[in-house]
Design an enzyme around this catalytic site. Structure first.
Site, mmCIF file in Angstrom:
data_model
loop_
_atom_site.group_PDB
_atom_site.id
_atom_site.type_symbol
_atom_site.label_atom_id
_atom_site.label_comp_id
_atom_site.label_asym_id
_atom_site.label_seq_id
_atom_site.Cartn_x
_atom_site.Cartn_y
_atom_site.Cartn_z
ATOM 1 N N HIS A 145 0.558 -12.109 0.491
ATOM 2 C CA HIS A 145 -0.376 -11.140 -0.105
ATOM 3 C C HIS A 145 -0.648 -11.435 -1.587
ATOM 4 C CE1 HIS A 145 -1.391 -6.519 -0.330
ATOM 5 N NE2 HIS A 145 -2.371 -7.285 -0.769
ATOM 6 N N TYR B 130 0.840 -1.204 0.000
ATOM 7 C CA TYR B 130 0.000 0.000 0.000
ATOM 8 C C TYR B 130 0.878 1.259 0.000
ATOM 9 C CZ TYR B 130 -3.524 -3.469 1.264
ATOM 10 O OH TYR B 130 -4.330 -4.582 1.277
HETATM 11 P P1 NAD Z 1 -13.344 -0.676 0.598
HETATM 12 O O1 NAD Z 1 -14.414 -1.471 -0.048
HETATM 13 O O2 NAD Z 1 -13.237 -0.692 2.064
HETATM 14 O O3 NAD Z 1 -13.451 0.809 0.021
HETATM 15 C C1 NAD Z 1 -12.507 1.794 0.354
HETATM 16 C C2 NAD Z 1 -12.879 3.088 -0.354
HETATM 17 O O4 NAD Z 1 -14.147 3.559 0.138
HETATM 18 C C3 NAD Z 1 -11.891 4.220 -0.102
HETATM 19 O O5 NAD Z 1 -11.882 5.068 -1.236
HETATM 20 C C4 NAD Z 1 -12.519 4.955 1.083
HETATM 21 O O6 NAD Z 1 -12.085 6.289 1.119
HETATM 22 C C5 NAD Z 1 -13.984 4.848 0.740
HETATM 23 N N1 NAD Z 1 -14.899 4.891 1.901
HETATM 24 C C6 NAD Z 1 -14.758 4.257 3.094
HETATM 25 N N2 NAD Z 1 -15.831 4.475 3.878
HETATM 26 C C7 NAD Z 1 -16.667 5.279 3.166
HETATM 27 C C8 NAD Z 1 -17.938 5.834 3.422
HETATM 28 N N3 NAD Z 1 -18.553 5.610 4.577
HETATM 29 N N4 NAD Z 1 -18.510 6.604 2.477
HETATM 30 C C9 NAD Z 1 -17.894 6.829 1.284
HETATM 31 N N5 NAD Z 1 -16.687 6.309 0.981
HETATM 32 C C10 NAD Z 1 -16.082 5.548 1.909
HETATM 33 O O7 NAD Z 1 -11.969 -1.190 -0.062
HETATM 34 P P2 NAD Z 1 -10.495 -1.423 0.521
HETATM 35 O O8 NAD Z 1 -9.982 -0.262 1.301
HETATM 36 O O9 NAD Z 1 -9.662 -1.867 -0.626
HETATM 37 O O10 NAD Z 1 -10.673 -2.670 1.485
HETATM 38 C C11 NAD Z 1 -10.615 -2.555 2.891
HETATM 39 C C12 NAD Z 1 -9.279 -3.025 3.438
HETATM 40 O O11 NAD Z 1 -9.159 -4.429 3.313
HETATM 41 C C13 NAD Z 1 -8.054 -2.449 2.710
HETATM 42 O O12 NAD Z 1 -7.789 -1.146 3.127
HETATM 43 C C14 NAD Z 1 -7.023 -3.490 3.081
HETATM 44 O O13 NAD Z 1 -6.561 -3.257 4.394
HETATM 45 C C15 NAD Z 1 -7.828 -4.795 3.047
HETATM 46 N N6 NAD Z 1 -7.748 -5.487 1.736
HETATM 47 C C16 NAD Z 1 -6.868 -6.511 1.586
HETATM 48 C C17 NAD Z 1 -6.742 -7.165 0.364
HETATM 49 C C18 NAD Z 1 -5.768 -8.298 0.217
HETATM 50 O O14 NAD Z 1 -5.190 -8.724 1.188
HETATM 51 N N7 NAD Z 1 -5.526 -8.791 -0.981
HETATM 52 C C19 NAD Z 1 -7.519 -6.763 -0.724
HETATM 53 C C20 NAD Z 1 -8.445 -5.738 -0.542
HETATM 54 C C21 NAD Z 1 -8.551 -5.099 0.699
#
Ligand code: NAD
Length: 312
Positions: A121, A58
């Protein structure tokens, strides 16, 4: 409303049902303020969020550095998860020596002597999965024995690949993302039964489908165009009704009793406030039905990831 907690697989960890996804702290979703992100992290802890997820990927190390600085003095209050093996969008290294080196570098950036959860990952990008299930897995186990981490796992998008990992290794945890949302719920039928049988705790991620279930999806989103269009239509529909699709998506996911925790990515106080609101009430059934009607033609549609096809 008070935070709720569930047990994560067989780890014995009692995790908050909302986990803090720290990908936005690496700029994955565009520019962010470190000062507001730090406040958001502190506020999240005050509100009972006890599980944080990051990765060296990230922001190419930036996300870990920012989270490490934000957690200074409060590290012991949280369950901290990071990952290894994914270096950039296209570079991966799941060899044992790299995994060991990656752990040391992550510990420095996160300013801690151990992480709670350490995961390989996005393993679907590795052509030699047998190597991941032997060499990488053994390296993770060794780090666990040494106390560098307490629990180990693997993460990825294709459920077929994750199922293979769960069957091939004894994983404490895994991360599955974008498969337990208003757009796609296949994780519940495909992965949950395998995880329960194997004793692996699933950490669900991306309840907003990596920003698709908001009014500001990222340009890089890998979903097919018609899926993105339907999601935008649903977001605008909710807005026109004085509602919020992101809130509806959080309310829906937090109701899923089979899901111990869901990581939502946030760097802003306003986002945290809305996501915590998801704890307070169930989805409005009328709004949910209308949104489901809009999303129905694309629900369950996936996209290719790594070496795996969309339907894998
Ligand atoms: P998410 O579905 O949580 O969406 C994040 C996006 O939504 C960002 O742009 C954020 O600013 C926005 N957002 C958050 N809350 C909001 C709200 N209430 N209203 C409007 N917009 C909002 O996607 P993500 O961040 O990719 O997934 C969550 C977490 O999971 C990641 O940060 C990461 O830590 C983890 N993750 C891991 C993997 C992996 O291991 N391969 C893959 C995806 C995500």
């Amino acid at each position: 409303m008070a935070m709720r907690y569930r047990t994560l697989g067989k780890t014995g960890l009692n995790v908050s049902i909302i986990g803090f996804g720290a990908a936005p702290l690496g700029g994955v979703y565009g520019p962010f303020s470190e000062s507001e992100s730090t406040q958001t992290v502190h506020q999240a802890i005050d509100k009972g969020i006890n599980l944080f997820d990051t990765s060296p990927y990230y922001g190419i190390k930036l996300g870990e550095e920012v989270l490490g600085r934000a957690l200074k003095g409060v590290r012991d209050k949280v369950i901290l998860a990071t990952k290894c093996g994914r270096i950039t969008k296209t570079d991966f290294n799941f060899k044992a020596d790299f995994i060991v080196k990656s752990m040391e570098e992550s510990l420095k950036r996160l300013q801690t002597d151990h992480v709670d959860i350490f995961q390989a990952h996005d393993i679907e990008f590795e052509p030699d999965l047998d190597m991941v299930f032997t060499e990488t897995y053994e390296a993770l186990q060794k780090l666990k024995k040494q106390g560098k981490c307490r629990f180990i796992g693997m993460t990825g998008y294709p459920l077929g690949c994750l199922k293979k990992a769960l069957e091939s290794c004894s994983l404490d945890v895994c991360i599955s993302y974008c498969h337990c949302t208003l757009l796609d719920q296949s994780m519940l039928s495909e992965l949950v039964p395998v995880a329960e049988r194997r004793g692996t705790g699933i950490m669900n991620a991306s309840p907003l489908a990596m920003g698709m279930l908001t009014l500001n999806p990222p340009e890089w989103h890998p979903a097919p165009v018609d899926v993105k269009e339907a999601a935008m239509k649903a977001a605008q529909f909710c807005k026109a009704r004085g509602s919020d699709l992101s809130l509806l998506a959080m309310q829906w996911v937090l109701q899923q009793e089979k899901v111990a925790t869901t990581f939502v990515g946030m760097s802003r106080l306003k986002e945290l406030e809305i996501n915590l609101k998801g704890l307070e009430s169930s989805p409005d059934p009328v709004l949910l039905a209308e949104v489901n009607k809009i999303l129905a033609p694309v629900q369950g549609r996936c996209w290719p990831s790594g070496l795996w096809a969309a339907e894998a």
